[in-house]
Write a protein that holds these residues in place. Sequence first.
Motif, PDB file in Angstrom:
ATOM      1  N   UNK A  33     -58.848  16.804  47.973  1.00  0.00           N
ATOM      2  CA  UNK A  33     -58.706  17.268  49.325  1.00  0.00           C
ATOM      3  C   UNK A  33     -57.462  16.922  50.113  1.00  0.00           C
ATOM      4  N   UNK A  34     -56.850  17.886  51.010  1.00  0.00           N
ATOM      5  CA  UNK A  34     -55.788  17.131  51.793  1.00  0.00           C
ATOM      6  C   UNK A  34     -56.363  17.098  53.294  1.00  0.00           C
ATOM      7  N   UNK A  35     -56.286  16.046  53.812  1.00  0.00           N
ATOM      8  CA  UNK A  35     -56.777  15.638  55.167  1.00  0.00           C
ATOM      9  C   UNK A  35     -55.575  15.760  56.059  1.00  0.00           C
ATOM     10  N   UNK A  36     -55.468  16.477  57.150  1.00  0.00           N
ATOM     11  CA  UNK A  36     -54.579  16.465  58.283  1.00  0.00           C
ATOM     12  C   UNK A  36     -55.390  15.848  59.362  1.00  0.00           C
ATOM     13  N   UNK A  37     -55.150  14.560  59.463  1.00  0.00           N
ATOM     14  CA  UNK A  37     -56.066  13.760  60.539  1.00  0.00           C
ATOM     15  C   UNK A  37     -55.675  14.267  61.984  1.00  0.00           C
ATOM     16  N   UNK A  38     -54.294  14.572  62.057  1.00  0.00           N
ATOM     17  CA  UNK A  38     -53.722  14.952  63.310  1.00  0.00           C
ATOM     18  C   UNK A  38     -53.382  16.553  63.101  1.00  0.00           C
ATOM     19  N   UNK A  39     -52.028  16.786  63.038  1.00  0.00           N
ATOM     20  CA  UNK A  39     -51.686  18.097  62.802  1.00  0.00           C
ATOM     21  C   UNK A  39     -50.895  18.373  61.518  1.00  0.00           C
ATOM     22  N   UNK A  40     -51.028  19.600  61.024  1.00  0.00           N
ATOM     23  CA  UNK A  40     -50.480  20.063  59.710  1.00  0.00           C
ATOM     24  C   UNK A  40     -49.602  21.373  60.411  1.00  0.00           C
ATOM     25  N   UNK A  41     -48.172  21.289  60.400  1.00  0.00           N
ATOM     26  CA  UNK A  41     -47.408  22.318  61.152  1.00  0.00           C
ATOM     27  C   UNK A  41     -47.100  23.436  60.450  1.00  0.00           C
ATOM     28  N   UNK A  42     -46.831  24.519  61.375  1.00  0.00           N
ATOM     29  CA  UNK A  42     -46.505  25.929  60.673  1.00  0.00           C
ATOM     30  C   UNK A  42     -45.250  25.568  59.593  1.00  0.00           C
ATOM     31  N   UNK A  43     -45.512  26.528  58.603  1.00  0.00           N
ATOM     32  CA  UNK A  43     -44.332  26.266  57.654  1.00  0.00           C
ATOM     33  C   UNK A  43     -44.541  25.475  56.339  1.00  0.00           C
ATOM     34  N   UNK A 102     -49.564  26.118  63.545  1.00  0.00           N
ATOM     35  CA  UNK A 102     -50.082  24.597  63.648  1.00  0.00           C
ATOM     36  C   UNK A 102     -51.620  24.536  63.624  1.00  0.00           C
ATOM     37  N   UNK A 103     -52.157  23.674  62.612  1.00  0.00           N
ATOM     38  CA  UNK A 103     -53.385  23.479  62.703  1.00  0.00           C
ATOM     39  C   UNK A 103     -53.721  21.725  62.900  1.00  0.00           C
ATOM     40  N   UNK A 104     -54.940  21.535  63.445  1.00  0.00           N
ATOM     41  CA  UNK A 104     -55.146  20.250  63.987  1.00  0.00           C
ATOM     42  C   UNK A 104     -56.517  19.900  63.366  1.00  0.00           C
ATOM     43  N   UNK A 105     -56.597  18.609  62.955  1.00  0.00           N
ATOM     44  CA  UNK A 105     -57.879  17.874  62.403  1.00  0.00           C
ATOM     45  C   UNK A 105     -58.408  18.711  61.243  1.00  0.00           C
ATOM     46  N   UNK A 106     -57.894  19.098  60.420  1.00  0.00           N
ATOM     47  CA  UNK A 106     -58.592  19.883  59.328  1.00  0.00           C
ATOM     48  C   UNK A 106     -58.409  19.367  58.083  1.00  0.00           C
ATOM     49  N   UNK A 107     -59.121  20.041  57.032  1.00  0.00           N
ATOM     50  CA  UNK A 107     -59.237  19.419  55.692  1.00  0.00           C
ATOM     51  C   UNK A 107     -59.239  20.848  54.981  1.00  0.00           C
ATOM     52  N   UNK A 108     -58.030  20.878  53.880  1.00  0.00           N
ATOM     53  CA  UNK A 108     -57.942  21.850  53.223  1.00  0.00           C
ATOM     54  C   UNK A 108     -58.568  21.583  51.747  1.00  0.00           C
ATOM     55  N   UNK A 109     -59.128  22.688  51.098  1.00  0.00           N
ATOM     56  CA  UNK A 109     -59.646  22.543  49.687  1.00  0.00           C
ATOM     57  C   UNK A 109     -59.593  23.855  48.960  1.00  0.00           C
ATOM     58  N   UNK A 110     -59.939  23.704  47.789  1.00  0.00           N
ATOM     59  CA  UNK A 110     -60.087  25.084  46.747  1.00  0.00           C
ATOM     60  C   UNK A 110     -61.412  25.359  46.573  1.00  0.00           C
ATOM     61  N   UNK A 111     -61.466  26.792  46.465  1.00  0.00           N
ATOM     62  CA  UNK A 111     -62.693  27.341  46.277  1.00  0.00           C
ATOM     63  C   UNK A 111     -62.410  28.510  45.349  1.00  0.00           C
ATOM     64  N   UNK A 112     -63.534  29.466  45.079  1.00  0.00           N
ATOM     65  CA  UNK A 112     -63.344  30.707  44.373  1.00  0.00           C
ATOM     66  C   UNK A 112     -62.434  31.657  44.908  1.00  0.00           C
ATOM     67  N   UNK A 113     -62.313  31.715  46.284  1.00  0.00           N
ATOM     68  CA  UNK A 113     -61.558  32.661  47.120  1.00  0.00           C
ATOM     69  C   UNK A 113     -60.085  32.117  47.396  1.00  0.00           C
ATOM     70  N   UNK A 114     -59.857  30.709  46.589  1.00  0.00           N
ATOM     71  CA  UNK A 114     -58.413  30.479  46.860  1.00  0.00           C
ATOM     72  C   UNK A 114     -58.539  29.142  47.778  1.00  0.00           C
ATOM     73  N   UNK A 115     -57.339  28.909  48.437  1.00  0.00           N
ATOM     74  CA  UNK A 115     -57.143  27.747  49.316  1.00  0.00           C
ATOM     75  C   UNK A 115     -57.902  27.991  50.762  1.00  0.00           C
ATOM     76  N   UNK A 116     -58.674  27.181  51.112  1.00  0.00           N
ATOM     77  CA  UNK A 116     -59.489  27.224  52.374  1.00  0.00           C
ATOM     78  C   UNK A 116     -59.146  26.049  53.147  1.00  0.00           C
TER      79      UNK A 116
END
Length: 211
Positions: free
Chosen positions: A167-177, A192-206
């Motif tokens: 998991x990748x946890x962006x507690x604040x902001x993950x910026x464009x680029x 720019x995305x705020x307060x999100x969690x990135x993860x991998x499933x069968x469809x790719x990165x979500x």
Amino acid sequence: VQTKFLQNASLLAQGDVDIGSYIYNSQIRSGGNVIVHSGGGNRGGSIVGGEILASESITARLIGSATAANTTVGIVADPVSAIKLSKLEKKIQQMRNSIDHYLNMLGIRAFDSVRVKSILQRSSEKRRSQLGGLIAKLYQATRAQEQMNSERTALIEENNRIERSGRINAVGTIFSGVEVKLGTENLTIKKDLTHILLYLDNQGIQYRPMR
């Protein structure tokens, strides 16, 4: 590994990397978690520039920035496993070369017990004795290759499991680029995305909101 900050640095760690304030323009490879705490002023909790790779999770307040480019974060197999897999791949190739050599000497394209038996039956007693040693080496090499292929499959499956549980946890902001790597999948953050969690499933990165 624990330190206040990392700037223009390279670090390879088998376990967790715990940063008190920020990571700037650094190359990090962790076999566990990378955690960037929010101490030390405006930069606190940020990952800006460089490439940060972990095997379990990455957690930071800010990933990338509105002005700096070339920030990459990702979840990959741990360094020890990656090195082991690389060495195993080389051994498999070497064994494959040996098997091809033995097959060429026998005049066959693949190991076939029926064909080998036929070759022995047609050979003179002296030649049969020579071929016997060659066939024994071919058999041993084939068995060794099968064992190494099994080990390779198990390593790849374990690496895939690690990458899918990361998991990748962006507690604040993950910026464009920002470039995100999860296993063999890649994603460039488009806004720019705020307060999100990135993860991998069968469809790719979500990604989804953090809970």
